[in-house]
Design an enzyme around this catalytic site. Structure first.
Site, PDB file in Angstrom:
ATOM      1  N   GLU B  29     -27.664  13.547 -50.054  1.00  0.00           N
ATOM      2  CA  GLU B  29     -28.437  12.669 -49.180  1.00  0.00           C
ATOM      3  C   GLU B  29     -29.468  13.507 -48.443  1.00  0.00           C
ATOM      4  O   GLU B  29     -29.117  14.455 -47.740  1.00  0.00           O
ATOM      5  CB  GLU B  29     -27.522  11.959 -48.174  1.00  0.00           C
ATOM      6  CG  GLU B  29     -26.652  10.902 -48.818  1.00  0.00           C
ATOM      7  CD  GLU B  29     -26.370   9.713 -47.906  1.00  0.00           C
ATOM      8  OE1 GLU B  29     -26.911   9.660 -46.784  1.00  0.00           O
ATOM      9  OE2 GLU B  29     -25.615   8.824 -48.334  1.00  0.00           O
ATOM     10  N   HIS B  88     -33.381   8.434 -44.510  1.00  0.00           N
ATOM     11  CA  HIS B  88     -32.386   9.121 -45.327  1.00  0.00           C
ATOM     12  C   HIS B  88     -32.285   8.413 -46.665  1.00  0.00           C
ATOM     13  O   HIS B  88     -32.721   7.277 -46.809  1.00  0.00           O
ATOM     14  CB  HIS B  88     -31.022   9.216 -44.622  1.00  0.00           C
ATOM     15  CG  HIS B  88     -30.262   7.931 -44.506  1.00  0.00           C
ATOM     16  ND1 HIS B  88     -30.511   7.002 -43.523  1.00  0.00           N
ATOM     17  CD2 HIS B  88     -29.226   7.426 -45.235  1.00  0.00           C
ATOM     18  CE1 HIS B  88     -29.665   5.985 -43.642  1.00  0.00           C
ATOM     19  NE2 HIS B  88     -28.883   6.214 -44.679  1.00  0.00           N
ATOM     20  N   HIS B  90     -30.228   7.011 -50.106  1.00  0.00           N
ATOM     21  CA  HIS B  90     -28.956   6.524 -50.646  1.00  0.00           C
ATOM     22  C   HIS B  90     -28.980   6.805 -52.144  1.00  0.00           C
ATOM     23  O   HIS B  90     -29.486   6.001 -52.917  1.00  0.00           O
ATOM     24  CB  HIS B  90     -28.790   5.025 -50.383  1.00  0.00           C
ATOM     25  CG  HIS B  90     -28.227   4.708 -49.030  1.00  0.00           C
ATOM     26  ND1 HIS B  90     -27.879   3.436 -48.645  1.00  0.00           N
ATOM     27  CD2 HIS B  90     -27.923   5.502 -47.976  1.00  0.00           C
ATOM     28  CE1 HIS B  90     -27.396   3.466 -47.398  1.00  0.00           C
ATOM     29  NE2 HIS B  90     -27.434   4.712 -46.984  1.00  0.00           N
ATOM     30  N   ASP B 101     -23.612   3.854 -41.539  1.00  0.00           N
ATOM     31  CA  ASP B 101     -24.943   3.835 -40.916  1.00  0.00           C
ATOM     32  C   ASP B 101     -24.916   2.995 -39.640  1.00  0.00           C
ATOM     33  O   ASP B 101     -25.489   3.359 -38.618  1.00  0.00           O
ATOM     34  CB  ASP B 101     -25.981   3.222 -41.880  1.00  0.00           C
ATOM     35  CG  ASP B 101     -26.287   4.148 -43.051  1.00  0.00           C
ATOM     36  OD1 ASP B 101     -26.149   5.374 -42.894  1.00  0.00           O
ATOM     37  OD2 ASP B 101     -26.662   3.628 -44.122  1.00  0.00           O
TER      38      ASP B 101
END
Lengths: 489, 144
Positions: B29, B88, B90, B101
């Site tokens: 990630e 970020h 996924h 999250d």
């Protein structure tokens, strides 16, 4: 005491009147935070947990050093700057989300990462969301028929992620089905509808478990087949099956999403739901068989089953989700030609023989007999004389004196007819007005598409004193056995 | 009743750089800070700063390096670019906020999530925590 300033990050500024920094007097870093939050309960809850420890997702910096890396509680000098720095973290969920609780109709089942992706547009809708999607995955829906209505039903329920779909059908794909039965394609003509459906549905969504019942639904097997499903969606095309599905579903306590079509008109409703009416509350008895033509006899506008079946799929999904206002106690009437949607209220009938207060139907009956339908639709009515097409050919060759009567509709006549053989078009509807022109002394051979409508006509003609004979198998038999170049429909 | 919804604006060059940067982190990630300015209801991305992912125990988690964030916030305080939110990736998962999250989310900041499928950035969506409901609300992204 040292006077220090504490930098506040944007998300916490609403707690300090919008200020970006707050000055306090304190000896240590923890003392400064205590001063900051002493009269500010909401801010304290943001920064500290119930034990008074700094929360995991908060960092406090003294100058450029993280408080977590410093000795327990460092002393502060005049003018030191403290900064509250949010800890920004998260991550995707790689595990299957666990099953959580059970649904009203359907159990919920966990979703895999692939399914989270596939259904992401559903997950965004509050009315579906993760809970609803899990409910769909746990649901079991039985479709009666893989034809015009069954096609959109199966396609959309599969795409939507209904976990298990059962389909009952015993037909093979016919070339004339392709105009509306979009579950099947040209390459599947002649093969089993269920095989064709299974392949198509698997291609759309391999996560869906498809169970097939290659049989004609009847009183002997209906309860067994309908048992254990959350919803039954009825895409059948005839009255005996419709009554059978209704009665079996009421006896089992399973709601039925009903759909029916005739040419440009359609009907949709939800029957047999708790406190809702059933099909028999609305239609106690079927219409006479001659007034209940099938698609094959009456024709159907190809898009119509798409509209009706898609509404059935919508209602099915709503029942599974427990969302919205289902068509319980209401029947939607659709007229595609005028493009009008009308709605009628329908009520549970306390005297309904199957769902009323004192039901008389407590087990399944003979539905063919109840609807007055001959099992062999191509055959003749009781006691009506009939002839084979080859015999008709012989009569023509021999130059016999007889009348050849076509009782179909004019548009059917346009597709194919026996005019060269001397046939005369006399649609059933105009029979009473033209019957006087027919000569009772001359034998007459009567035909329609497949021999069913003409058998009824022959029966009435004979009652009126005519020497009428039914052409067995109708013009379809003629096209198959005598004139292969004739177009059929 | 009309609802005023704020939106995120991002230029195509910055967006392309951002996606390329995120794809480099695959299959881990990737994460970082979104910088820019605020104009009324619009948050305009003018740059981004990749941050080391400090959540080392698991591949499917991220933690924006606190020191990187401290510097960005200090620069903001000194009149530099605003910290608009964070991004970020996924990897091989939909760009929807996960429960993790949501639990760790801060209000006000935008959380941009980029789905990276088999190393390729595929779908980008922006979210903001609704403090009243504790749920993420999607924010439209305008590409300029």
């Amino acid at each position: 005491m040292a006077r220090v300033s504490i930098r506040i990050p944007t998300p916490l500024r609403p707690f300090v009147d919008g200020r970006s920094s707050v000055d306090v007097e304190a000896e240590t870093a923890r003392g400064a935070l205590a001063r900051l939050t002493e009269s500010n309960e909401r801010l304290r809850a943001q920064l500290f947990d119930d034990d008074g420890e700094l929360r995991n997702f908060v960092n406090v910096y003294v100058g450029t050093n993280n408080l977590r890396d410093l000795p327990d509680d460092p002393a502060l000098e005049e003018g030191t700057e403290l900064s509250i720095i949010p800890s920004i973290a998260g991550g995707r969920t790689s595990e299957v989300i666990e099953m959580t609780g059970g649904g009203a109709e359907a159990e919920r089942a966990g979703l895999t990462t692939d399914e989270l992706r596939r259904y992401s547009r559903h997950l965004l809708i509050p009315e579906v969301g993760l809970e609803g999607q899990e409910r769909l995955k746990g649901a079991r829906v039985l479709l009666v028929g893989a034809g015009g209505l069954g096609s959109p039903l199966a396609l959309y329920l599969t795409a939507a992620g209904v976990g298990k779909i059962g389909i009952v059908d015993h037909d093979v794909v016919d070339f004339t089905n392709l105009q509306r039965q979009i579950l099947h394609d040209t390459s599947s003509v002649g093969t089993s509808k269920l095989e064709s459906a299974r392949a198509r549905l698997h291609a759309i969504n391999p996560n869906v478990d498809v169970e097939t019942f290659e049989t004609r639904l009847d009183s002997g097997n209906a309860l067994e087949i309908l048992q254990g499903w959350d919803v039954v969606a009825d895409g059948s095309d005839n009255f005996p099956t419709r009554y059978l599905v209704n009665d079996a579903a009421v006896l089992l306590g399973v709601p039925t999403v009903y759909g029916a079509i005739f040419r440009f008109e359609g009907q949709v409703s939800v029957f047999g739901a708790e406190d809702g009416p059933c099909y028999r509350c609305l239609f106690r008895e079927p219409p006479p068989a001659e007034l209940a033509p099938s698609c094959a006899d009456a024709g159907v506008f190809g898009v119509l089953p798409g509209i009706v079946g898609t509404i059935q799929a919508t209602e099915t999904i709503k029942l599974i989700l427990g969302q919205g206002r289902p068509l319980i106690g209401r029947i939607l009437l659709i007229d595609a030609l005028q493009m009008q949607f009308r709605e009628l209220s329908i009520h549970s009938d306390p005297s309904c023989p199957v769902c009323g207060e004192s039901p008389t139907i407590t087990e399944l009956i003979d539905y063919e007999e109840f609807c007055g339908v001959n099992v062999d639709r191509g055959g003749s009515a009781d006691g009506v004389p009939e002839m084979e097409v080859t015999q008709l050919q012989r009569w023509l060759d021999e130059g016999r004196d007889f009348q050849l009567i076509d009782v179909r509709e004019p548009y059917e006549w346009q597709i194919c007819n026996l005019e060269p053989q001397g046939a005369r078009l006399t649609p059933l509807g105009v029979f009473p007005t033209v019957v006087g022109e027919l000569d009772p002394a001359i034998p007459m051979v009567v035909y329609c598409r497949s021999g069913a409508r003409s058998a009824n006509a022959v029966e009435k003609l004979r009652e009126a004193g005519f020497d009428a004979i039914n052409l067995k198998g109708g013009i379809l038999a003629w096209a198959e056995e005598v004139d292969e170049s004739m177009p059929t429909y | 009743m009309s609802v005023t919804r704020t939106q995120l604006e991002i230029g195509s060059k910055i967006c392309a750089d951002l996606l390329a940067s995120v794809a480099q982190g695959y299959p881990g990630e990737a994460c970082g800070i979104l910088l820019g300015r605020i104009e009324g209801d619009r948050r305009v991305v003018e740059g981004f700063r990749p941050a080391p992912n400090r959540w080392s125990e698991r591949e499917d988690r991220y933690l924006v390096d606190p020191e990187s964030l401290r510097r960005a916030l200090a620069a903001e305080e000194a009149g530099g670019a605003r910290v608009l939110g964070f991004y970020h990736s996924h990897p091989d998962a939909p760009p929807l906020p996960s429960e993790t999250d949501r639990e760790l989310a801060w209000p006000w900041y935008y959380y941009v999530i980029i789905r990276v499928a088999v190393g390729k950035p595929e779908e980008t969506r922006a979210w903001e925590l609704d403090v009243d409901t504790g749920r993420f609300e999607e924010r439209p992204i305008r590409y300029t």
